[in-house]
Each structure stands twice: as C-alpha cells, then as structure tokens.
Design a protein around this motif. Sequence first.
Motif, PDB file in Angstrom:
ATOM      1  N   ARG A   1      19.151  13.871  -8.223  1.00  0.00           N
ATOM      2  CA  ARG A   1      18.111  13.386  -9.122  1.00  0.00           C
ATOM      3  C   ARG A   1      17.266  14.288  -9.833  1.00  0.00           C
ATOM      4  O   ARG A   1      16.980  14.341 -10.948  1.00  0.00           O
ATOM      5  CB  ARG A   1      17.087  12.342  -8.390  1.00  0.00           C
ATOM      6  CG  ARG A   1      17.822  11.126  -8.092  1.00  0.00           C
ATOM      7  CD  ARG A   1      16.825  10.035  -7.715  1.00  0.00           C
ATOM      8  NE  ARG A   1      15.763  10.374  -6.495  1.00  0.00           N
ATOM      9  CZ  ARG A   1      15.723  10.181  -5.340  1.00  0.00           C
ATOM     10  NH1 ARG A   1      16.883   9.696  -4.772  1.00  0.00           N
ATOM     11  NH2 ARG A   1      14.985  10.519  -4.590  1.00  0.00           N
TER      12      ARG A   1
ATOM     13  N   ASP B   1      19.321  15.855 -12.323  1.00  0.00           N
ATOM     14  CA  ASP B   1      19.674  14.781 -13.345  1.00  0.00           C
ATOM     15  C   ASP B   1      18.394  15.063 -14.401  1.00  0.00           C
ATOM     16  O   ASP B   1      18.537  15.178 -15.606  1.00  0.00           O
ATOM     17  CB  ASP B   1      19.557  13.314 -12.795  1.00  0.00           C
ATOM     18  CG  ASP B   1      19.409  12.311 -13.983  1.00  0.00           C
ATOM     19  OD1 ASP B   1      20.389  11.843 -14.639  1.00  0.00           O
ATOM     20  OD2 ASP B   1      18.351  11.805 -13.937  1.00  0.00           O
TER      21      ASP B   1
ATOM     22  N   ASP C   1      17.587   9.282 -14.644  1.00  0.00           N
ATOM     23  CA  ASP C   1      17.638   8.343 -13.410  1.00  0.00           C
ATOM     24  C   ASP C   1      17.020   9.273 -12.319  1.00  0.00           C
ATOM     25  O   ASP C   1      17.937   9.944 -11.468  1.00  0.00           O
ATOM     26  CB  ASP C   1      19.360   8.168 -13.064  1.00  0.00           C
ATOM     27  CG  ASP C   1      19.773   7.175 -14.132  1.00  0.00           C
ATOM     28  OD1 ASP C   1      19.073   6.345 -14.711  1.00  0.00           O
ATOM     29  OD2 ASP C   1      20.973   7.536 -14.681  1.00  0.00           O
ATOM     30  N   ASN C   2      15.930   9.502 -12.416  1.00  0.00           N
ATOM     31  CA  ASN C   2      14.982  10.167 -11.317  1.00  0.00           C
ATOM     32  C   ASN C   2      13.642   9.592 -10.939  1.00  0.00           C
ATOM     33  O   ASN C   2      13.046   8.746 -11.866  1.00  0.00           O
ATOM     34  CB  ASN C   2      14.785  11.682 -11.675  1.00  0.00           C
ATOM     35  CG  ASN C   2      14.479  11.775 -13.079  1.00  0.00           C
ATOM     36  OD1 ASN C   2      13.149  11.604 -13.589  1.00  0.00           O
ATOM     37  ND2 ASN C   2      15.617  12.033 -14.102  1.00  0.00           N
TER      38      ASN C   2
ATOM     39  N   ASP D   1      11.088  13.643  -7.773  1.00  0.00           N
ATOM     40  CA  ASP D   1      12.020  14.678  -8.246  1.00  0.00           C
ATOM     41  C   ASP D   1      11.587  15.388  -9.343  1.00  0.00           C
ATOM     42  O   ASP D   1      11.882  16.678  -9.336  1.00  0.00           O
ATOM     43  CB  ASP D   1      13.310  13.823  -8.738  1.00  0.00           C
ATOM     44  CG  ASP D   1      13.922  12.958  -7.511  1.00  0.00           C
ATOM     45  OD1 ASP D   1      14.195  13.121  -6.406  1.00  0.00           O
ATOM     46  OD2 ASP D   1      13.942  11.596  -8.074  1.00  0.00           O
TER      47      ASP D   1
END
Length: 285
Positions: free
Chosen positions: A25, A28, A35-36, A40
């Motif tokens: 993540r 990402d 999508d985190n 993150d």
Amino acid sequence: MTDEQLRDPLALPPEVDTSVPSVARIYDYAVGGKDNFRVDRDATHAMLDGVPDIIATARANRAFLGRGVRYLAREAGIRQFIDFGSGLPTQLNVHQVAQAENPDGRVVYVDNDPVVLAHGRALLSEDQRTTVIQADMAQPTAVLESPATRRLINFAEPVGVLYLSVLHCLPDEARPDLAVAAMLDAVPAGSHLMMSHLVSDDADAAEFLTRFMTEQTTWGRVRTEAEVTAYFDGLDAVEPGLVDITRWRPEQQPTDTGTPFDHDIPSRPELEGKIWEFGGIARKP
C-alpha cells in the motif's frame, strides 16, 4: 479517497491490520494509487525525511516495468509471466502491457498481502489469462506447485520471471538468492529474468531506509549493485545490461502510461540520488 470509502470495495480480509503500514500500500500511494490507508500515507511522507527521492524512484520503477515487459512480449517473444511481489493493481500493470502486445499473454501475480489477493481477484475475475495467488516469494515451490500457476504457465516454454522492486523486502536469512535460483532452475532456456532492486553506496541513506521500513513493516534491506548483479550470474544480459533503471532503454517508454498521478509528493532535488533502483533483464541460455 477516504479510508472508510476504501474498506467497502476491498471487502478487507479479517487478518488485515489497517493500523500497520503495508509495503504494497505504501508503493501504491507512491505511484499515484488510491488503495491505501492513512497509516501508509503517513509512512510514505516520513520516509522523505531520510530519502527524499524515494517517490521518484518508485515511479521510475513503474515506468521500467512498462518498458521491460513490453520488450519481453514484443522483442523476446515471451507470452507468459510470473510477477513476484506484484502489489496492488494500479497503473501500467504487467498483464495490460503484455496483452497489448499479445492478447494471449498469461500472467500469474504473486503476493503475500491479503489486500492484494482480495483486490486482485476482484479485478481479474473475468480475465482467464491472468490470476493472483497468495504466496511467499521466498518459497518458490509453493508458487510452482500452485494449481493456478500450473493452469496458466507451461514450463516447457520460456517464462518471464519478474522481481520488480521487491527483493529488498526479504531479509538475508530468507535467502532471496536461493529463491531466484530455484525459479530460474524451474524455467527452460529462453526464459528471462527481469529485476529491479533498491541499492545505495551511501551507508547512511541505506541504513536509514532499512531501519525505517523494518520498524514499520516486514522488510529486508537496501543492497549494493554487486549483490544485485550476482542474481544474474549465468544469464545473458540484454543491452544496456544492468544499470540504474532510469537508463534502461528510456527512449522506449510507452506513450500510454496509465492514468495520471492524482497526488504530488514533493522531493528535495539537492538531496536526491542516495538510493536508486538497479537492475535489468537477462536471458537464460
């Protein structure tokens, strides 16, 4: 996207702890994904204090993925790929690049993050030529024996074996060298190894990032160019050889690199260049 909005579409597995950063993540977020979680994003920003060019490095790696996979599919004739530590689907995914060159391209994504598994299976549910399996890249036997792998990969034909910005996630005691060697033993002549790895000749920068990531999540260490070069022993390197990945055929960058980054994370140019991604592509003779 808020953390609350993210949870529903992912249908997060119960074993996912959203209070702890995930390498997948973090990456990402660094390459512009959505999508985190806040943890993150906070970890990513904290890294900039010691390694201000880490975001540019992550994005350069994603661009290398596009150039390298396109070379493998178009020029080397590779039609099947195993992508270790694939991470969350985002921009310029392996199956998209490969299938743009050959619609029959087949891809097995491998990751040990349950979020990757849940998200990947949802996105790839209608693509019979691509799958994602949850496995430890340090344990290649499980990958090789997986029914999902055997369904898609014909080990009598050349395979593209990909380790893109992932082996630094394995500590030395996990023996990443043996894992890569086992995969190369399992694939026939004409197969290719494509790899990128965080390296540094600045001991302080390498120690900072290794310590920081080890405190945040499961990780290995930043290594040296010589250590990464050893993974390619016995293989025939594709020109320009093993290099800083920004110098691996930069003129062949695909014109369509996916959706634009939806956030910008500033770096401080005067401190850049302490850590970079080193690697390339080589053929098994």
